[in-house]
Design a protein around this motif. Sequence first.
Motif, PDB file in Angstrom:
ATOM      1  N   ALA A 121       3.600   9.217  -5.963  1.00  0.00           N
ATOM      2  CA  ALA A 121       2.556   8.342  -5.420  1.00  0.00           C
ATOM      3  C   ALA A 121       2.551   8.386  -3.895  1.00  0.00           C
ATOM      4  CB  ALA A 121       2.795   6.917  -5.912  1.00  0.00           C
ATOM      5  N   GLN A 122       1.751   7.489  -3.318  1.00  0.00           N
ATOM      6  CA  GLN A 122       1.676   7.364  -1.863  1.00  0.00           C
ATOM      7  C   GLN A 122       2.459   6.141  -1.412  1.00  0.00           C
ATOM      8  OE1 GLN A 122      -1.765   8.427   0.305  1.00  0.00           O
ATOM      9  NE2 GLN A 122      -1.733   6.554   1.526  1.00  0.00           N
ATOM     10  N   GLU A 123       3.522   6.366  -0.659  1.00  0.00           N
ATOM     11  CA  GLU A 123       4.274   5.284  -0.031  1.00  0.00           C
ATOM     12  C   GLU A 123       3.827   5.231   1.429  1.00  0.00           C
ATOM     13  OE1 GLU A 123       5.863   5.803  -3.690  1.00  0.00           O
ATOM     14  OE2 GLU A 123       6.121   7.421  -2.261  1.00  0.00           O
ATOM     15  N   GLU A 124       3.600   4.014   1.936  1.00  0.00           N
ATOM     16  CA  GLU A 124       3.046   3.889   3.284  1.00  0.00           C
ATOM     17  C   GLU A 124       3.413   2.557   3.912  1.00  0.00           C
ATOM     18  OE1 GLU A 124      -1.229   3.423   3.401  1.00  0.00           O
ATOM     19  OE2 GLU A 124      -1.217   2.415   1.466  1.00  0.00           O
ATOM     20  N   SER A 125       3.146   2.450   5.187  1.00  0.00           N
ATOM     21  CA  SER A 125       3.218   1.214   5.967  1.00  0.00           C
ATOM     22  C   SER A 125       4.564   0.497   5.883  1.00  0.00           C
ATOM     23  CB  SER A 125       2.094   0.261   5.547  1.00  0.00           C
ATOM     24  OG  SER A 125       0.851   0.893   5.675  1.00  0.00           O
ATOM     25  N   PRO A 126       5.676   1.219   6.082  1.00  0.00           N
ATOM     26  CA  PRO A 126       6.962   0.529   6.033  1.00  0.00           C
ATOM     27  C   PRO A 126       7.139  -0.400   7.226  1.00  0.00           C
ATOM     28  CG  PRO A 126       7.260   2.734   6.882  1.00  0.00           C
ATOM     29  CD  PRO A 126       5.817   2.623   6.454  1.00  0.00           C
ATOM     30  N   THR A 127       7.826  -1.494   6.994  1.00  0.00           N
ATOM     31  CA  THR A 127       8.193  -2.401   8.071  1.00  0.00           C
ATOM     32  C   THR A 127       9.589  -2.939   7.770  1.00  0.00           C
ATOM     33  OG1 THR A 127       7.530  -4.360   9.324  1.00  0.00           O
ATOM     34  CG2 THR A 127       6.951  -4.341   7.009  1.00  0.00           C
ATOM     35  N   PHE A 128      10.455  -2.872   8.763  1.00  0.00           N
ATOM     36  CA  PHE A 128      11.845  -3.274   8.589  1.00  0.00           C
ATOM     37  C   PHE A 128      12.007  -4.775   8.736  1.00  0.00           C
ATOM     38  CE2 PHE A 128      12.388   1.167   9.520  1.00  0.00           C
ATOM     39  CZ  PHE A 128      13.498   1.522   8.771  1.00  0.00           C
ATOM     40  N   SER A 129      12.933  -5.334   7.924  1.00  0.00           N
ATOM     41  CA  SER A 129      13.345  -6.714   8.171  1.00  0.00           C
ATOM     42  C   SER A 129      14.010  -6.738   9.545  1.00  0.00           C
ATOM     43  CB  SER A 129      14.317  -7.178   7.079  1.00  0.00           C
ATOM     44  OG  SER A 129      15.496  -6.387   7.072  1.00  0.00           O
ATOM     45  N   ASN A 130      14.083  -7.885  10.146  1.00  0.00           N
ATOM     46  CA  ASN A 130      14.617  -7.984  11.495  1.00  0.00           C
ATOM     47  C   ASN A 130      16.088  -7.600  11.581  1.00  0.00           C
ATOM     48  OD1 ASN A 130      12.283  -9.012  13.150  1.00  0.00           O
ATOM     49  ND2 ASN A 130      12.252 -10.367  11.385  1.00  0.00           N
ATOM     50  N   ASP A 131      16.839  -7.751  10.476  1.00  0.00           N
ATOM     51  CA  ASP A 131      18.239  -7.337  10.480  1.00  0.00           C
ATOM     52  C   ASP A 131      18.405  -5.854  10.117  1.00  0.00           C
ATOM     53  OD1 ASP A 131      17.920  -7.187   7.703  1.00  0.00           O
ATOM     54  OD2 ASP A 131      19.288  -8.846   7.274  1.00  0.00           O
ATOM     55  N   GLY A 132      17.303  -5.183   9.759  1.00  0.00           N
ATOM     56  CA  GLY A 132      17.339  -3.745   9.465  1.00  0.00           C
ATOM     57  C   GLY A 132      17.900  -3.378   8.104  1.00  0.00           C
ATOM     58  N   ARG A 133      18.199  -4.343   7.260  1.00  0.00           N
ATOM     59  CA  ARG A 133      18.811  -4.050   5.958  1.00  0.00           C
ATOM     60  C   ARG A 133      17.789  -3.877   4.830  1.00  0.00           C
ATOM     61  NH1 ARG A 133      21.867  -8.810   4.886  1.00  0.00           N
ATOM     62  NH2 ARG A 133      22.353  -7.788   2.931  1.00  0.00           N
ATOM     63  N   TRP A 134      16.521  -4.202   5.085  1.00  0.00           N
ATOM     64  CA  TRP A 134      15.484  -4.146   4.055  1.00  0.00           C
ATOM     65  C   TRP A 134      14.211  -3.560   4.652  1.00  0.00           C
ATOM     66  CZ3 TRP A 134      17.311  -5.335  -0.634  1.00  0.00           C
ATOM     67  CH2 TRP A 134      18.478  -6.100  -0.687  1.00  0.00           C
ATOM     68  N   VAL A 135      13.430  -2.934   3.783  1.00  0.00           N
ATOM     69  CA  VAL A 135      12.138  -2.389   4.195  1.00  0.00           C
ATOM     70  C   VAL A 135      11.086  -2.868   3.203  1.00  0.00           C
ATOM     71  CG1 VAL A 135      10.774  -0.313   4.620  1.00  0.00           C
ATOM     72  CG2 VAL A 135      13.217  -0.335   5.190  1.00  0.00           C
ATOM     73  N   ALA A 136      10.014  -3.417   3.721  1.00  0.00           N
ATOM     74  CA  ALA A 136       8.841  -3.719   2.900  1.00  0.00           C
ATOM     75  C   ALA A 136       7.852  -2.586   3.133  1.00  0.00           C
ATOM     76  CB  ALA A 136       8.228  -5.055   3.313  1.00  0.00           C
ATOM     77  N   TYR A 137       7.186  -2.156   2.086  1.00  0.00           N
ATOM     78  CA  TYR A 137       6.243  -1.039   2.194  1.00  0.00           C
ATOM     79  C   TYR A 137       5.227  -1.136   1.065  1.00  0.00           C
ATOM     80  CZ  TYR A 137       8.925   1.089  -1.620  1.00  0.00           C
ATOM     81  OH  TYR A 137       9.531   1.330  -2.821  1.00  0.00           O
ATOM     82  N   ALA A 138       4.183  -0.347   1.163  1.00  0.00           N
ATOM     83  CA  ALA A 138       3.164  -0.298   0.113  1.00  0.00           C
ATOM     84  C   ALA A 138       3.299   1.015  -0.652  1.00  0.00           C
ATOM     85  CB  ALA A 138       1.774  -0.415   0.719  1.00  0.00           C
ATOM     86  N   SER A 139       3.001   0.952  -1.933  1.00  0.00           N
ATOM     87  CA  SER A 139       3.008   2.144  -2.789  1.00  0.00           C
ATOM     88  C   SER A 139       1.964   1.956  -3.882  1.00  0.00           C
ATOM     89  CB  SER A 139       4.388   2.337  -3.431  1.00  0.00           C
ATOM     90  OG  SER A 139       4.352   3.397  -4.378  1.00  0.00           O
ATOM     91  N   ASP A 140       1.373   3.072  -4.300  1.00  0.00           N
ATOM     92  CA  ASP A 140       0.436   2.997  -5.429  1.00  0.00           C
ATOM     93  C   ASP A 140       1.053   3.606  -6.697  1.00  0.00           C
ATOM     94  OD1 ASP A 140       0.293   5.692  -4.792  1.00  0.00           O
ATOM     95  OD2 ASP A 140      -1.845   5.682  -4.353  1.00  0.00           O
ATOM     96  N   ILE A 141       2.378   3.546  -6.819  1.00  0.00           N
ATOM     97  CA  ILE A 141       3.073   4.093  -7.982  1.00  0.00           C
ATOM     98  C   ILE A 141       2.643   3.402  -9.280  1.00  0.00           C
ATOM     99  CG2 ILE A 141       5.108   2.586  -7.747  1.00  0.00           C
ATOM    100  CD1 ILE A 141       5.216   6.271  -8.817  1.00  0.00           C
ATOM    101  N   SER A 142       2.187   2.142  -9.204  1.00  0.00           N
ATOM    102  CA  SER A 142       1.765   1.398 -10.395  1.00  0.00           C
ATOM    103  C   SER A 142       0.336   1.746 -10.816  1.00  0.00           C
ATOM    104  CB  SER A 142       1.857  -0.106 -10.129  1.00  0.00           C
ATOM    105  OG  SER A 142       0.843  -0.497  -9.213  1.00  0.00           O
ATOM    106  N   GLY A 143      -0.355   2.533  -9.998  1.00  0.00           N
ATOM    107  CA  GLY A 143      -1.758   2.834 -10.259  1.00  0.00           C
ATOM    108  C   GLY A 143      -2.683   2.142  -9.277  1.00  0.00           C
ATOM    109  N   ARG A 144      -2.167   1.167  -8.539  1.00  0.00           N
ATOM    110  CA  ARG A 144      -2.904   0.534  -7.447  1.00  0.00           C
ATOM    111  C   ARG A 144      -1.896   0.193  -6.345  1.00  0.00           C
ATOM    112  NH1 ARG A 144      -4.298  -5.425  -9.934  1.00  0.00           N
ATOM    113  NH2 ARG A 144      -2.153  -6.127 -10.026  1.00  0.00           N
ATOM    114  N   ARG A 145      -2.408   0.020  -5.153  1.00  0.00           N
ATOM    115  CA  ARG A 145      -1.525  -0.281  -4.022  1.00  0.00           C
ATOM    116  C   ARG A 145      -0.900  -1.664  -4.208  1.00  0.00           C
ATOM    117  NH1 ARG A 145      -4.767   0.062   0.961  1.00  0.00           N
ATOM    118  NH2 ARG A 145      -4.156   2.219   1.159  1.00  0.00           N
ATOM    119  N   GLU A 146       0.433  -1.721  -4.116  1.00  0.00           N
ATOM    120  CA  GLU A 146       1.204  -2.963  -4.192  1.00  0.00           C
ATOM    121  C   GLU A 146       2.231  -2.957  -3.067  1.00  0.00           C
ATOM    122  OE1 GLU A 146       0.580  -5.413  -6.249  1.00  0.00           O
ATOM    123  OE2 GLU A 146      -0.378  -4.552  -8.008  1.00  0.00           O
ATOM    124  N   VAL A 147       2.828  -4.104  -2.795  1.00  0.00           N
ATOM    125  CA  VAL A 147       3.859  -4.232  -1.768  1.00  0.00           C
ATOM    126  C   VAL A 147       5.217  -4.355  -2.445  1.00  0.00           C
ATOM    127  CG1 VAL A 147       4.719  -5.654   0.138  1.00  0.00           C
ATOM    128  CG2 VAL A 147       2.257  -5.271  -0.135  1.00  0.00           C
TER     129      VAL A 147
END
Length: 189
Positions: free
Chosen positions: A99-125
Amino acid sequence: TSAAMPSQGSLFAAKWTPNDRGLAWLEQVPGLNRIIYLSVDGGDRKTLLESSQWYFEPTAWVPDGKALMISQGVPGHLRDLLILTPGQTETRIWVGTPAQEESPTFSNDGRWVAYASDISGRREVYIDAFPSPRGPKRVSSSGAGSLAGAAFVAWRQDDRELYYLGSDGTSMFACDIDLGAGPSAGVPR
């Protein structure tokens, strides 16, 4: 003071380092893509990554500034998220699916990343651990939208809430986040 960006081509996706002392961007010249880095104090222009085969772009600096997450088209996949460490010539895949993974953003402590992916068939976070992913935890419940063609995802300063654009492209959602032993997400509102 101001100065022109030194370039031999078209510039895209500029990303400031976390300390605002440097800038990385995609430079495209005919037949070649490069990620360029320039220090704001007049340091040398450095090519961090170069390829005539793959399209990639810088997406987010790790909060400590020691690595840059990039988005890259990979054979058999739409877009993966990779880690580029300045001074090294190889990247490593952080998340890669067909799928398409995009728009990563790191947590302020750098231990986690939030991102979008359409692996489910639609874009989710999603949220996953960094530097070694443990398996994504879905945050959104009814899709995620885009702003200027990319998903919008942002952490609250204390990393206890995540914001994202809804699938209609106009609604903003907030979701409580608990990053304790493993990430858990509340109901988006």
